[in-house]
Design a protein around this motif. Structure first.
Motif, short mmCIF file in Angstrom:
data_model
loop_
_atom_site.label_atom_id
_atom_site.label_comp_id
_atom_site.label_asym_id
_atom_site.label_seq_id
_atom_site.Cartn_x
_atom_site.Cartn_y
_atom_site.Cartn_z
N SER A 2 0.96 -1.22 0.09
CA SER A 2 -0.04 -0.11 -0.05
C SER A 2 0.97 1.28 -0.09
CB SER A 2 -0.84 -0.05 1.40
OG SER A 2 -0.18 -0.05 2.33
N HIS A 3 2.19 1.17 0.45
CA HIS A 3 3.06 2.25 0.46
C HIS A 3 3.92 2.35 -0.83
CE1 HIS A 3 1.54 3.03 4.52
NE2 HIS A 3 2.06 1.88 4.83
N THR A 4 3.62 1.51 -1.64
CA THR A 4 4.49 1.78 -2.85
C THR A 4 4.22 2.66 -3.62
OG1 THR A 4 4.47 -0.85 -3.43
CG2 THR A 4 5.14 0.42 -5.12
N VAL A 5 5.60 3.59 -3.93
CA VAL A 5 5.60 4.58 -4.66
C VAL A 5 5.92 4.39 -6.25
CG1 VAL A 5 6.55 7.00 -5.01
CG2 VAL A 5 6.10 6.31 -2.89
N TYR A 6 5.24 5.06 -7.05
CA TYR A 6 5.52 4.84 -8.51
C TYR A 6 6.12 5.80 -9.18
CZ TYR A 6 3.81 -0.05 -8.85
OH TYR A 6 3.58 -1.30 -8.38
N LYS A 7 6.87 6.01 -10.32
CA LYS A 7 6.97 6.86 -11.30
C LYS A 7 6.29 6.89 -12.48
CE LYS A 7 10.98 9.09 -9.53
NZ LYS A 7 11.22 10.48 -9.56
N ALA A 30 12.23 -2.51 -20.30
CA ALA A 30 13.11 -1.75 -19.41
C ALA A 30 12.46 -1.89 -18.00
CB ALA A 30 13.20 -0.37 -20.00
N GLY A 31 11.32 -2.43 -17.71
CA GLY A 31 11.05 -2.77 -16.22
C GLY A 31 9.89 -2.15 -15.99
N PHE A 32 9.09 -1.08 -16.94
CA PHE A 32 7.93 -0.59 -16.76
C PHE A 32 6.74 -1.62 -16.54
CE2 PHE A 32 10.17 2.96 -18.06
CZ PHE A 32 9.64 4.04 -17.51
N TYR A 45 4.18 3.42 -15.93
CA TYR A 45 4.46 3.33 -14.49
C TYR A 45 5.53 2.44 -14.18
CZ TYR A 45 0.13 5.76 -14.37
OH TYR A 45 -0.92 6.76 -14.44
N ILE A 46 6.71 2.86 -13.28
CA ILE A 46 7.52 1.95 -12.72
C ILE A 46 7.75 2.11 -11.51
CG2 ILE A 46 9.42 3.36 -13.46
CD1 ILE A 46 11.24 1.10 -14.22
N GLN A 47 8.10 1.01 -10.71
CA GLN A 47 8.28 1.25 -9.03
C GLN A 47 9.53 2.06 -9.12
OE1 GLN A 47 8.30 -1.89 -6.34
NE2 GLN A 47 6.68 -3.14 -7.74
N LYS A 48 9.54 3.09 -7.98
CA LYS A 48 10.64 4.42 -7.70
C LYS A 48 11.75 3.49 -7.34
CE LYS A 48 11.33 8.56 -5.61
NZ LYS A 48 10.80 9.78 -4.58
N TRP A 51 13.80 2.22 -10.33
CA TRP A 51 13.90 3.74 -11.37
C TRP A 51 15.39 4.35 -11.28
CZ3 TRP A 51 15.19 8.81 -10.43
CH2 TRP A 51 15.15 9.58 -11.46
N SER A 52 15.97 4.51 -12.25
CA SER A 52 17.17 5.22 -12.47
C SER A 52 17.20 6.52 -13.38
CB SER A 52 18.33 4.34 -12.72
OG SER A 52 18.36 4.19 -14.04
N SER A 53 18.12 7.28 -13.25
CA SER A 53 17.98 8.68 -14.19
C SER A 53 18.25 8.25 -15.65
CB SER A 53 18.81 9.70 -13.71
OG SER A 53 20.16 9.28 -13.49
#
Length: 279
Positions: A2-7, A30-32, A45-48, A51-53
């Motif tokens: 429930s606390h998962t943050v996505y980009k 790529a993991g989205f 959407y991808i889990q934060k 994620w990388s820049s």
């Protein structure tokens, strides 16, 4: 979870096709995890934590001068993504026999009524590959068959297989959210003969199936076809999707190495879903 943050990536695409489909395929590799198709582009959407820049450095369609693709990025909580999905999700009808709908849609008078709440999982029937896999299930005999749904996402393919009379079904996905979501959707559709597992192709040994379905992507399919062949019973059926028309020769060639013979394919917007039989 429930606390998962996505980009959330908000891509604006001109012209929309085929760039949108290509972008979804590349981002998936790529993991989205999930996508919402919009009038002017897509939300991805991808889990934060994943994620990388540099994430988009190898996305080739972004470097294609034939398309104008811009994007913005923001953090989004899981609950907010669900609200976005509900706003965009419409019921999908396949061949006048099957409806894939959300809990808030009205029930329709069709033979197979499937209720899916995907959350961050792939497989609502909206994407061409899921739609075509549903068509394969509708057109073939699943009665009393043992079935594997590999890369099961929401579990929608496993659920239709159950409604078509399959006797026991394994649904496997490597993603924890898909694993949990498929469990919810299995219960929601009263399919008590579906077993949901979290993992990859390594879970198959020593199981044997009459039918294997895998809607993943080209590279994973090519790597896993040998394992599918080992897990298929004689005269077993293999349904594959998640790849383009240009990938079909490589997929068919790999299948042929393991006595998996091409039967036919469906095509939708250059996406392919192919049927092979193990002789």
């Amino acid at each position: 979870m429930s606390h998962t943050v996505y980009k959330e990536y908000d891509f604006k695409i001109q012209p929309l096709q085929p760039a949108s489909d290509i972008l979804i395929a590349e981002l998936g590799e790529a993991g989205f995890e999930s996508f919402v198709e919009e009038e002017h582009g897509i939300l991805a959407y991808i889990q934060k934590s994943e994620w990388s820049s540099e994430l988009l450095n190898d996305i080739l369609i972004l470097q294609n001068k034939n398309f104008d693709i811009t994007y913005t990025i923001k953090d989004i909580e899981q609950e907010n993504w669900n609200a976005t999905w509900e706003k965009n999700f419409e019921a999908i009808q396949v061949d006048d026999k099957c409806i894939v709908r959300a809990p808030f849609h009205e029930k329709r008078n069709v033979e197979f009524d499937i209720v899916i709440e995907p959350k961050m999982s792939f497989g609502t029937g909206h994407h061409e590959t899921t739609y075509m896999m549903l068509r394969h299930i509708l057109e073939n005999d699943f009665s009393e068959k043992s079935v594997l749904d590999m890369g099961s996402g929401t579990g929608v393919l496993a659920i239709l297989a159950a409604l078509k009379g399959a006797k026991n079904i394994d649904a496997i996905d490597i993603d924890n959210w898909c694993y949990l979501n498929a469990q919810e959707n299995v219960v929601r559709n009263n399919c008590d003969n579906i077993n949901v597992y979290e993992g990859d192709v390594g879970l198959l040994k020593p199981k044997q199936y009459d039918i294997i379905m895998a809607n993943i992507n080209r590279n994973i399919l090519l790597a896993d076809i040998p394992a599918y062949a080992k897990s298929l019973k004689a005269n077993g059926m293999l349904f594959l999707s998640g790849f383009y028309r240009t990938d079909l020769p490589a997929i068919t060639s790999k299948c042929k190495e393991f006595e998996l013979n091409f039967v036919h394919e469906f095509e939708k917007n250059d996406w392919i879903s192919a049927f092979y039989r193990f002789y």
